[in-house]
Design a protein around this motif. Structure first.
Motif, PDB file in Angstrom:
ATOM      1  N   GLU A  20       0.832  -1.202   0.000  1.00 44.46           N
ATOM      2  CA  GLU A  20       0.000   0.000   0.000  1.00 44.46           C
ATOM      3  C   GLU A  20       0.866   1.250   0.000  1.00 44.46           C
ATOM      4  O   GLU A  20       1.862   1.316   0.722  1.00 44.46           O
ATOM      5  N   ARG A  22       0.442   5.524   0.327  1.00 47.42           N
ATOM      6  CA  ARG A  22      -0.401   6.688   0.590  1.00 47.42           C
ATOM      7  C   ARG A  22       0.350   7.917   0.111  1.00 47.42           C
ATOM      8  O   ARG A  22       1.540   8.063   0.409  1.00 47.42           O
ATOM      9  N   TYR A  69      -8.401   6.947   3.895  1.00 46.52           N
ATOM     10  CA  TYR A  69      -7.640   6.000   3.066  1.00 46.52           C
ATOM     11  C   TYR A  69      -8.450   4.746   2.729  1.00 46.52           C
ATOM     12  O   TYR A  69      -7.885   3.695   2.460  1.00 46.52           O
ATOM     13  N   VAL A  89      -4.741   6.857  -1.935  1.00 49.27           N
ATOM     14  CA  VAL A  89      -4.110   5.578  -1.591  1.00 49.27           C
ATOM     15  C   VAL A  89      -4.276   4.583  -2.734  1.00 49.27           C
ATOM     16  O   VAL A  89      -5.290   4.577  -3.431  1.00 49.27           O
TER      17      VAL A  89
END
Length: 200
Positions: A20, A22, A69, A89
């Motif tokens: 992931e 961000r 997110y 995100v």
């Protein structure tokens, strides 16, 4: 002499793997990424669909830290990978059964390179890699033979309890590891340990 780590295990315990990222953006990613993926011919993009959180107004999502997110769109690829896209995100989700670190890294690198080349991305806020493993065991005593875990509360050791749910944070080398161990728990018709490792 250090033993080299294997590239793939014979009995793979991985049941979920996610990378992931961000980012700080000047335009929501969920509104532009499906079009970007459609134009990128080498990624194998198939289709995308909105997720339930997409119905929440953008102003509400931005004001609530729990929603900021949240994935709003899921994109599917020909090779079985999925991409979760939110306002700021992206999360690359590995196909299961797990393709292995080499294949996962290749797909994630391809998607992240595409993302970071977009003019709407101002900077990276956070990058994390999360693996969830399931280790089958019939008892905590059996698990104790697999784990290098020495947990004691008063005079009671972990294998002598009915189960445990542990959350640990380990910091080092500019990364934070969030660990969660849940035992005994069920996965389908099997019993064992769930191990989450989230490296930020």
């Amino acid at each position: 002499m250090q033993t080299p780590l294997p590239k793939k295990l014979n009995a793979d315990p991985i049941i979920d793997a996610i990378i992931e990222i961000r980012v700080v953006v000047n335009q929501p990613l969920n509104s532009i990424m499906p079009g970007v993926l459609l134009q990128a011919q080498d990624v194998g993009y198939l289709r995308s669909q909105e997720l339930p959180a997409a119905s929440i107004p953008e102003a509400v999502r931005r004001s609530d830290p729990n929603l900021r997110y949240q994935p709003l769109v899921r994109a599917e690829f020909k090779d079985g990978f999925n991409l979760l896209i939110g306002d700021a995100v992206l999360a690359v989700v590995a196909s299961m059964p797990y393709v292995g670190g080499v294949g996962f890294k290749s797909k994630a690198t391809q998607i992240l390179t595409l993302l970071l080349g977009l003019p709407v991305v101002e900077r990276v806020q956070r990058l994390s890699m999360k693996y969830t493993d399931f280790i089958e065991a019939e008892s905590l005593q059996q698990l104790d033979t697999y784990l290098n875990l020495d947990l004691k509360l008063g005079s009671v050791h972990a294998p002598e309890t009915l189960g445990y749910d542990l959350n640990l944070q380990v910091e080092g080398n500019e990364v934070l590891h969030l660990l969660r161990l849940v035992a005994l728990t069920r996965l389908g018709d099997k019993e064992g340990l769930i191990l989450d490792v989230d490296t930020i």
